[in-house]
Design a protein around this motif. Structure first.
Motif, PDB file in Angstrom:
ATOM      1  N   ALA A   1     -87.357 -16.521  11.723  1.00 27.35           N
ATOM      2  CA  ALA A   1     -88.611 -16.581  10.957  1.00 27.35           C
ATOM      3  C   ALA A   1     -89.859 -16.845  11.807  1.00 27.35           C
ATOM      4  CB  ALA A   1     -88.495 -17.607   9.832  1.00 27.35           C
ATOM      5  N   PRO A   2     -89.849 -17.813  12.726  1.00 28.91           N
ATOM      6  CA  PRO A   2     -91.077 -18.049  13.500  1.00 28.91           C
ATOM      7  C   PRO A   2     -91.498 -16.847  14.346  1.00 28.91           C
ATOM      8  CG  PRO A   2     -89.536 -19.874  13.781  1.00 28.91           C
ATOM      9  CD  PRO A   2     -88.814 -18.806  13.041  1.00 28.91           C
ATOM     10  N   TYR A   3     -90.516 -16.089  14.808  1.00 32.02           N
ATOM     11  CA  TYR A   3     -90.838 -14.952  15.660  1.00 32.02           C
ATOM     12  C   TYR A   3     -91.234 -13.718  14.855  1.00 32.02           C
ATOM     13  CZ  TYR A   3     -89.358 -18.117  19.186  1.00 32.02           C
ATOM     14  OH  TYR A   3     -89.272 -19.226  19.989  1.00 32.02           O
ATOM     15  N   ILE A   4     -90.722 -13.630  13.630  1.00 30.91           N
ATOM     16  CA  ILE A   4     -91.234 -12.594  12.725  1.00 30.91           C
ATOM     17  C   ILE A   4     -92.701 -12.885  12.446  1.00 30.91           C
ATOM     18  CG2 ILE A   4     -91.140 -11.659  10.379  1.00 30.91           C
ATOM     19  CD1 ILE A   4     -88.098 -12.026  10.454  1.00 30.91           C
ATOM     20  N   GLU A   5     -93.003 -14.140  12.198  1.00 27.00           N
ATOM     21  CA  GLU A   5     -94.398 -14.540  11.965  1.00 27.00           C
ATOM     22  C   GLU A   5     -95.258 -14.260  13.195  1.00 27.00           C
ATOM     23  OE1 GLU A   5     -97.788 -15.885  10.017  1.00 27.00           O
ATOM     24  OE2 GLU A   5     -95.846 -15.285   9.236  1.00 27.00           O
ATOM     25  N   ARG A   6     -94.723 -14.515  14.388  1.00 28.29           N
ATOM     26  CA  ARG A   6     -95.477 -14.259  15.612  1.00 28.29           C
ATOM     27  C   ARG A   6     -95.770 -12.776  15.750  1.00 28.29           C
ATOM     28  NH1 ARG A   6     -99.414 -15.575  17.839  1.00 28.29           N
ATOM     29  NH2 ARG A   6     -98.723 -17.655  17.308  1.00 28.29           N
ATOM     30  N   LEU A   7     -94.793 -11.913  15.427  1.00 28.14           N
ATOM     31  CA  LEU A   7     -95.031 -10.467  15.485  1.00 28.14           C
ATOM     32  C   LEU A   7     -96.129 -10.057  14.498  1.00 28.14           C
ATOM     33  CD1 LEU A   7     -91.390  -9.095  15.853  1.00 28.14           C
ATOM     34  CD2 LEU A   7     -93.221  -8.942  17.556  1.00 28.14           C
ATOM     35  N   ALA A   8     -96.151 -10.679  13.326  1.00 23.02           N
ATOM     36  CA  ALA A   8     -97.195 -10.382  12.339  1.00 23.02           C
ATOM     37  C   ALA A   8     -98.562 -10.841  12.842  1.00 23.02           C
ATOM     38  CB  ALA A   8     -96.866 -11.051  11.001  1.00 23.02           C
ATOM     39  N   ILE A   9     -98.611 -12.032  13.409  1.00 17.56           N
ATOM     40  CA  ILE A   9     -99.870 -12.552  13.949  1.00 17.56           C
ATOM     41  C   ILE A   9    -100.340 -11.696  15.122  1.00 17.56           C
ATOM     42  CG2 ILE A   9    -100.880 -14.497  15.218  1.00 17.56           C
ATOM     43  CD1 ILE A   9     -99.036 -16.307  13.446  1.00 17.56           C
ATOM     44  N   ASN A  10     -99.408 -11.310  15.978  1.00 17.36           N
ATOM     45  CA  ASN A  10     -99.776 -10.461  17.120  1.00 17.36           C
ATOM     46  C   ASN A  10    -100.407  -9.158  16.654  1.00 17.36           C
ATOM     47  OD1 ASN A  10     -98.701 -12.390  18.823  1.00 17.36           O
ATOM     48  ND2 ASN A  10     -96.867 -11.210  19.330  1.00 17.36           N
TER      49      ASN A  10
ATOM     50  N   TRP B   1     -89.494  -8.167  22.702  1.00 20.50           N
ATOM     51  CA  TRP B   1     -90.372  -7.526  21.725  1.00 20.50           C
ATOM     52  C   TRP B   1     -91.609  -8.389  21.498  1.00 20.50           C
ATOM     53  CZ3 TRP B   1     -87.943  -5.789  16.408  1.00 20.50           C
ATOM     54  CH2 TRP B   1     -88.862  -4.997  15.691  1.00 20.50           C
ATOM     55  N   VAL B   2     -91.388  -9.678  21.269  1.00 17.51           N
ATOM     56  CA  VAL B   2     -92.504 -10.601  21.055  1.00 17.51           C
ATOM     57  C   VAL B   2     -93.367 -10.680  22.316  1.00 17.51           C
ATOM     58  CG1 VAL B   2     -93.125 -12.992  20.530  1.00 17.51           C
ATOM     59  CG2 VAL B   2     -91.199 -11.918  19.322  1.00 17.51           C
ATOM     60  N   ALA B   3     -92.738 -10.792  23.467  1.00 20.06           N
ATOM     61  CA  ALA B   3     -93.472 -10.900  24.732  1.00 20.06           C
ATOM     62  C   ALA B   3     -94.249  -9.618  25.043  1.00 20.06           C
ATOM     63  CB  ALA B   3     -92.506 -11.222  25.873  1.00 20.06           C
ATOM     64  N   HIS B   4     -93.698  -8.474  24.663  1.00 24.62           N
ATOM     65  CA  HIS B   4     -94.357  -7.186  24.897  1.00 24.62           C
ATOM     66  C   HIS B   4     -95.732  -7.168  24.230  1.00 24.62           C
ATOM     67  CE1 HIS B   4     -94.937  -2.776  24.131  1.00 24.62           C
ATOM     68  NE2 HIS B   4     -94.591  -2.729  25.406  1.00 24.62           N
ATOM     69  N   ASP B   5     -95.808  -7.648  23.000  1.00 30.22           N
ATOM     70  CA  ASP B   5     -97.106  -7.752  22.324  1.00 30.22           C
ATOM     71  C   ASP B   5     -98.079  -8.579  23.144  1.00 30.22           C
ATOM     72  OD1 ASP B   5     -96.320  -6.354  20.041  1.00 30.22           O
ATOM     73  OD2 ASP B   5     -96.347  -8.109  18.728  1.00 30.22           O
TER      74      ASP B   5
ATOM     75  N   HIS C   1     -99.548  -6.837  26.087  1.00 25.82           N
ATOM     76  CA  HIS C   1    -100.572  -5.844  25.749  1.00 25.82           C
ATOM     77  C   HIS C   1    -101.821  -6.478  25.131  1.00 25.82           C
ATOM     78  CE1 HIS C   1     -98.519  -2.458  27.316  1.00 25.82           C
ATOM     79  NE2 HIS C   1     -97.411  -2.805  26.692  1.00 25.82           N
ATOM     80  N   LEU C   2    -101.679  -7.630  24.513  1.00 19.05           N
ATOM     81  CA  LEU C   2    -102.878  -8.366  24.091  1.00 19.05           C
ATOM     82  C   LEU C   2    -103.695  -8.739  25.326  1.00 19.05           C
ATOM     83  CD1 LEU C   2    -101.426 -10.560  21.244  1.00 19.05           C
ATOM     84  CD2 LEU C   2    -103.513  -9.185  21.071  1.00 19.05           C
ATOM     85  N   ARG C   3    -103.003  -9.224  26.359  1.00 18.91           N
ATOM     86  CA  ARG C   3    -103.687  -9.553  27.612  1.00 18.91           C
ATOM     87  C   ARG C   3    -104.350  -8.305  28.197  1.00 18.91           C
ATOM     88  NH1 ARG C   3    -100.129 -11.508  32.546  1.00 18.91           N
ATOM     89  NH2 ARG C   3     -99.603  -9.307  32.468  1.00 18.91           N
TER      90      ARG C   3
ATOM     91  N   GLU D   1     -93.003   0.532  19.143  1.00 13.65           N
ATOM     92  CA  GLU D   1     -92.649  -0.083  17.858  1.00 13.65           C
ATOM     93  C   GLU D   1     -91.689   0.819  17.093  1.00 13.65           C
ATOM     94  OE1 GLU D   1     -92.875  -3.289  15.245  1.00 13.65           O
ATOM     95  OE2 GLU D   1     -93.875  -3.107  17.183  1.00 13.65           O
ATOM     96  N   TYR D   2     -91.982   2.104  17.112  1.00 13.86           N
ATOM     97  CA  TYR D   2     -91.224   3.091  16.346  1.00 13.86           C
ATOM     98  C   TYR D   2     -89.914   3.490  17.020  1.00 13.86           C
ATOM     99  CZ  TYR D   2     -90.366   7.606  14.018  1.00 13.86           C
ATOM    100  OH  TYR D   2     -89.803   8.656  13.339  1.00 13.86           O
ATOM    101  N   LEU D   3     -89.931   3.602  18.350  1.00 13.12           N
ATOM    102  CA  LEU D   3     -88.802   4.208  19.064  1.00 13.12           C
ATOM    103  C   LEU D   3     -88.045   3.276  20.011  1.00 13.12           C
ATOM    104  CD1 LEU D   3     -90.699   7.479  19.984  1.00 13.12           C
ATOM    105  CD2 LEU D   3     -88.936   7.231  18.229  1.00 13.12           C
ATOM    106  N   ASP D   4     -88.520   2.076  20.209  1.00 13.78           N
ATOM    107  CA  ASP D   4     -87.912   1.227  21.225  1.00 13.78           C
ATOM    108  C   ASP D   4     -87.325  -0.060  20.652  1.00 13.78           C
ATOM    109  OD1 ASP D   4     -87.155  -0.089  23.552  1.00 13.78           O
ATOM    110  OD2 ASP D   4     -89.148  -0.120  24.442  1.00 13.78           O
ATOM    111  N   PHE D   5     -88.122  -1.088  20.496  1.00 16.70           N
ATOM    112  CA  PHE D   5     -87.595  -2.423  20.216  1.00 16.70           C
ATOM    113  C   PHE D   5     -86.737  -2.504  18.958  1.00 16.70           C
ATOM    114  CE2 PHE D   5     -91.082  -3.295  23.126  1.00 16.70           C
ATOM    115  CZ  PHE D   5     -90.424  -4.090  24.046  1.00 16.70           C
ATOM    116  N   LYS D   6     -87.249  -2.034  17.846  1.00 13.31           N
ATOM    117  CA  LYS D   6     -86.495  -2.104  16.588  1.00 13.31           C
ATOM    118  C   LYS D   6     -85.209  -1.293  16.701  1.00 13.31           C
ATOM    119  CE  LYS D   6     -88.537  -0.070  13.316  1.00 13.31           C
ATOM    120  NZ  LYS D   6     -89.499   0.279  12.278  1.00 13.31           N
ATOM    121  N   VAL D   7     -85.307  -0.097  17.268  1.00  9.43           N
ATOM    122  CA  VAL D   7     -84.144   0.778  17.416  1.00  9.43           C
ATOM    123  C   VAL D   7     -83.093   0.106  18.293  1.00  9.43           C
ATOM    124  CG1 VAL D   7     -83.347   2.970  18.389  1.00  9.43           C
ATOM    125  CG2 VAL D   7     -85.462   2.893  17.048  1.00  9.43           C
TER     126      VAL D   7
END
Length: 169
Positions: free
Chosen positions: A4-13, A135-139, A142-144, A51-57
């Motif tokens: 849950a915390p990391y799902i939230e982090r992905l949403a915040i990112n 996945w979380v770190a990748h965001d 790219h934010l940086r 997002e579409y072709l890598d991490f989730k897959v």
């Protein structure tokens, strides 16, 4: 690792990424500080494709199909092959946000994922927890990158003035 915390982090990112695009015009979106650096629109399309072709897959394959090969990906090549820098920024951002929402919805369906599940390929072995963490770190990477592009654009635009008083970059 709790999901849950990391799902939230992905949403915040995703919201943070979207906010870094507000007010960016076409010139800034496609500007590159040098030939080896991606533009903002290239970053956004990279985020969408991964997002579409890598991490989730890949996470799905590790958790549910560990003996099957996930489709090959070529993120570095896609930047030029798919002509990211010729795309519209607003559409690119929306594509990413829509796909991120699908990812968040999918992640919400996972019940007690086995973070220690592994997938081994010719490049090595990776655990589900490693993939999700990446996945979380990748965001964040790219934010940086987006912040760095904004900074470089500002430095370029304010010439002959300087930003030194702001502090060391």
């Amino acid at each position: 690792m709790e999901l849950a915390p990391y799902i939230e982090r992905l949403a915040i990112n995703a919201k943070s990424i979207e906010q870094l695009i507000v007010g960016v015009d076409d010139a800034q979106a496609k500007w590159k500080p040098d030939a080896d650096t991606w533009s903002i629109v290239e970053v956004m399309n990279h985020l969408y494709d991964t997002e579409y072709l890598d991490f989730k897959v890949r996470l799905d394959y590790i958790l549910h199909k560990p003996n099957q090969d996930a489709p090959e990906i070529y993120p570095q090549q896609w930047v030029t092959e798919r002509a990211y820098n010729h795309r519209d920024l607003a559409s690119s951002v929306q594509n990413f946000l829509d796909e991120r929402q699908k990812s968040l919805d999918w992640l919400g369906t996972l019940s007690s994922p086995n973070w220690d599940a592994t997938m081994t390929r010719d490049w090595g072995t990776i655990r589900a927890g490693d993939m999700f963490s990446a996945w979380v770190a990748h965001d964040l990477l790219h934010l940086r990158q987006l912040v760095e592009l904004h900074y470089a654009w500002t430095v370029k635009q304010v010439v002959p003035y300087q930003v030194n008083y702001a502090g060391d970059w």
